[in-house]
Design an enzyme around this catalytic site. Structure first.
Site, PDB file in Angstrom:
ATOM      1  N   GLY A 119       0.835  -1.209   0.000  1.00  0.00           N
ATOM      2  CA  GLY A 119       0.000   0.000   0.000  1.00  0.00           C
ATOM      3  C   GLY A 119       0.865   1.252   0.000  1.00  0.00           C
TER       4      GLY A 119
ATOM      5  N   ASP B 245       5.705  -4.557   6.108  1.00  0.00           N
ATOM      6  CA  ASP B 245       6.175  -5.888   6.512  1.00  0.00           C
ATOM      7  C   ASP B 245       6.119  -6.892   5.358  1.00  0.00           C
ATOM      8  OD1 ASP B 245       3.393  -5.783   6.658  1.00  0.00           O
ATOM      9  OD2 ASP B 245       3.273  -7.293   8.237  1.00  0.00           O
TER      10      ASP B 245
ATOM     11  N   ASP C 114       0.440   2.230   9.019  1.00  0.00           N
ATOM     12  CA  ASP C 114       0.022   1.516  10.234  1.00  0.00           C
ATOM     13  C   ASP C 114       1.060   1.583  11.356  1.00  0.00           C
ATOM     14  OD1 ASP C 114      -2.253   0.861   8.864  1.00  0.00           O
ATOM     15  OD2 ASP C 114      -1.671  -1.203   8.448  1.00  0.00           O
TER      16      ASP C 114
ATOM     17  N   ARG D 161      -4.792  -2.884  10.920  1.00  0.00           N
ATOM     18  CA  ARG D 161      -5.207  -4.288  10.949  1.00  0.00           C
ATOM     19  C   ARG D 161      -4.868  -4.940  12.286  1.00  0.00           C
ATOM     20  NH1 ARG D 161      -5.664  -9.176   8.276  1.00  0.00           N
ATOM     21  NH2 ARG D 161      -6.234  -8.125   6.376  1.00  0.00           N
TER      22      ARG D 161
HETATM   23  O1  F6P Z   1      -1.159  -0.126   4.509  1.00  0.00           O
HETATM   24  C1  F6P Z   1      -1.841  -1.047   5.309  1.00  0.00           C
HETATM   25  C2  F6P Z   1      -3.293  -0.885   5.099  1.00  0.00           C
HETATM   26  O2  F6P Z   1      -3.505   0.463   5.172  1.00  0.00           O
HETATM   27  C3  F6P Z   1      -4.221  -1.621   6.074  1.00  0.00           C
HETATM   28  O3  F6P Z   1      -4.444  -0.967   7.290  1.00  0.00           O
HETATM   29  C4  F6P Z   1      -5.472  -1.806   5.247  1.00  0.00           C
HETATM   30  O4  F6P Z   1      -6.269  -2.839   5.738  1.00  0.00           O
HETATM   31  C5  F6P Z   1      -4.873  -2.109   3.911  1.00  0.00           C
HETATM   32  O5  F6P Z   1      -3.681  -1.356   3.824  1.00  0.00           O
HETATM   33  C6  F6P Z   1      -5.767  -1.868   2.728  1.00  0.00           C
HETATM   34  O6  F6P Z   1      -5.028  -2.018   1.559  1.00  0.00           O
HETATM   35  P1  F6P Z   1      -5.594  -2.133   0.068  1.00  0.00           P
HETATM   36  O7  F6P Z   1      -7.046  -1.895   0.079  1.00  0.00           O
HETATM   37  O8  F6P Z   1      -4.849  -1.081  -0.693  1.00  0.00           O
HETATM   38  O9  F6P Z   1      -5.225  -3.484  -0.380  1.00  0.00           O
END
Ligand code: F6P
Length: 389
Positions: free
Chosen positions: A36, A143, A167, A211
C-alpha cells in the site's frame, strides 16, 4: 537480539565505493516501492536519487513493485535523475507505482481457463536485475514487501530496506514514514465530526486503518478528543462502549465520538471483513465494516441516533506532513549510506535522534503493537477515554 549499529556518516560523497562483500564497485542501484502507498514515498525516492548521484552512481526505478523487471508486466525499469525527482518531496503516492500483487515467489498468473495460479518467478527477477546491471536494490515497503526483499536478500541479492506503512507496525523503528500524515488526516476528520455530532446530538463512529496495531486509532483518537477508542490490542465489550455514551449523556454531553481501528475485535469475536473487487485477479477479502457494526449496536442498545464513517484510503493519500517529509528524506539518504558501506540485508530505522541500520530479520521478527500497559494507553485511561474494556 542483534546489536544495532549506527549508519556511518555521509563522507566522501563524490566517489564510487567498493562493496563490503568484495563483489566490485557500485555503479547502478535500483529502487522499488511495494504494498500500500504511504505519504513520503516520493521524498524517500528523491533523497536516494540525489544522494546516490552525488556518489557517481546511476539510479533506476522499477515500476509496479517487481513488475517492471518482467516482460509481461506493463511496468518498466526507468532511469531516475535529478529531473525525474524534482519537486516531488511534498507529493503523495509514488512516482514508481505500487501494488500488493507483486510477490516474486507467488506471482499471480492467469491461466487460459481464467483461473489464477501463483508461480515462483524469483529466479527470473534476480536474473533481470543482473541483466539491467543493477548492483543493489533499495526496497521501500511495509512488513509484506520487506519480507519479500529479505527473502531475495537470502538468495544473494544486495538489498537495503526502508520502512513504510501508515500503520506504524514495523519493529525496530520508532516510526514508519506515512504514519503521522495518516494520523493528521484522521485527526482532522474527527475534528469535523465533532461539530456535526454535537449539532445533531448523535454518536459518530469513525473507522480508521490498522489491521493488527491500533496506532492510528489511538493517536488520532487522542488528538481528536474521541470519547471511545477501540484498538486490536484490547478486545472490547460493546456494553462498556455504551456505558461510556450513557455516562456522557447523564452528564449532559449528548453527543459522543467513537474511533475504531478496522482490526479491533469484540472479546472472543473476529475481525470484520468485506469483499472488494480484484480487478485483474479474483475478488479479495479486506478489513472493513466494524464501524458500521459498532454504530448499529450502539443505536440499538442506547437508543441514540448514530452514524458511521470509514476513512479508508483517504488516510494513505495527500501531501506528507513536514515531519514525514524529513524522516523520509533521512531514511532515503541513510539507505544510500548503507549501500555504500555494503550493509546489505538491513533496514534503516529511526531510533531518535539517530537513523540506524538493523538486520531485516530483526525488523520482521514481530509486529510492533501498541503496548497495552504503556504510557499512551495509560494516558487515554487517565483522561477518561474508554478503550471498551
Ligand atoms: O497499509 C496497510 C493498510 O492500510 C491496512 O491498514 C489496510 O487494511 C490495507 O492497507 C488496505 O489495503 P488495500 O485496500 O490497498 O489493499
Amino acid at each position: 537480539m542483534n546489536e544495532r549499529k549506527a549508519v556511518p556518516g555521509d563522507d566522501d560523497p563524490g566517489t564510487t565505493t567498493p562493496r563490503a562483500d568484495g563483489a566490485g564497485e557500485i555503479k547502478t542501484i535500483a529502487i522499488n516501492t511495494g504494498g500500500g502507498d504511504a505519504p513520503g514515498l516520493n521524498a524517500v525516492i528523491r533523497a536516494i536519487v540525489l544522494s546516490a548521484r552525488r556518489r557517481g552512481w546511476s539510479v533506476v526505478g522499477i515500476e509496479n513493485g517487481y513488475g517492471g523487471l518482467l516482460p509481461d508486466d506493463p511496468g518498466r525499469v526507468i532511469p531516475l535523475g535529478a529531473d525525474e525527482v524534482r519537486g516531488i518531496t511534498h507529493r503523495g503516492g509514488t512516482i514508481l507505482g505500487t501494488t500488493n500483487r507483486s510477490d516474486p515467489f507467488a506471482w499471480p498468473v492467469r491461466l487460459p481457463d481464467g483461473s489464477i495460479e501463483a508461480r515462483d518467478r524469483s529466479g527470473e527477477i534476480i536474473e533481470s536485475l543482473r541483466e539491467h546491471g543493477i548492483d543493489a536494490l533499495i526496497a521501500i515497503g511495509g512488513d509484506g514487501s520487506l519480507d519479500l526483499a529479505h527473502r531475495l536478500s537470502k538468495r544473494g541479492l544486495p538489498v537495503v530496506g526502508v520502512p513504510k506503512t501508515i500503520d506504524n507496525d514495523l519493529c525496530g523503528t520508532s516510526l514508519t514514514f506515512g504514519f503521522l500524515t495518516a494520523v493528521a488526516t484522521a485527526t482532522d476528520a474527527i475534528g469535523k465530526l465533532h461539530s456535526t455530532a454535537e449539532s445533531h446530538r448523535r454518536v459518530m463512529v469513525v473507522e480508521v486503518m490498522g489491521r493488527d496495531a491500533g496506532w492510528i486509532a489511538l493517536y488520532s483518537g487522542l488528538a481528536g478528543s474521541a470519547d471511545v477508542i477501540l484498538i486490536p490490542e484490547i478486545p472490547f465489550d460493546i456494553e462498556r462502549v455504551c456505558d461510556k455514551i450513557r455516562e456522557r449523556e447523564a452528564a449532559g454531553r449528548e453527543f459522543s465520538i467513537v474511533c475504531v481501528a478496522e482490526g479491533a475485535t469484540p472479546a472472543g469475536g473476529e475481525m470484520v471483513m468485506k469483499t472488494v473487487p480484484g480487478g485483474g485477479t479474483d475478488d479479495q477479502e479486506r478489513l472493513g465494516g466494524l464501524g458500521d457494526m459498532v454504530a448499529h449496536e450502539i443505536a440499538r442498545r442506547t437508543g441514540k441516533e448514530t452514524r458511521s464513517l470509514t476513512l479508508g484510503h483517504l488516510q494513505r493519500g495527500g501531501t506528507p506532513t513536514s515531519y514525514d517529509r524529513v524522516i523520509s528524506l533521512r531514511f532515503g539518504a541513510a539507505a544510500v549510506r548503507c549501500v555504500a558501506r555494503g550493509r546489505f540485508g538491513t533496514m534503516v530505522a529511526l531510533d531518535p535522534p539517530h537513523v540506524r541500520a538493523i538486520p531485516l530479520g530483526e525488523a520482521l521478527a514481530n509486529l510492533k503493537l501498541v503496548p497495552v500497559d504503556g504510557d499512551i494507553v495509560m494516558t487515554a485511561q487517565a483522561i477518561g477515554v474508554s478503550l471498551g474494556d
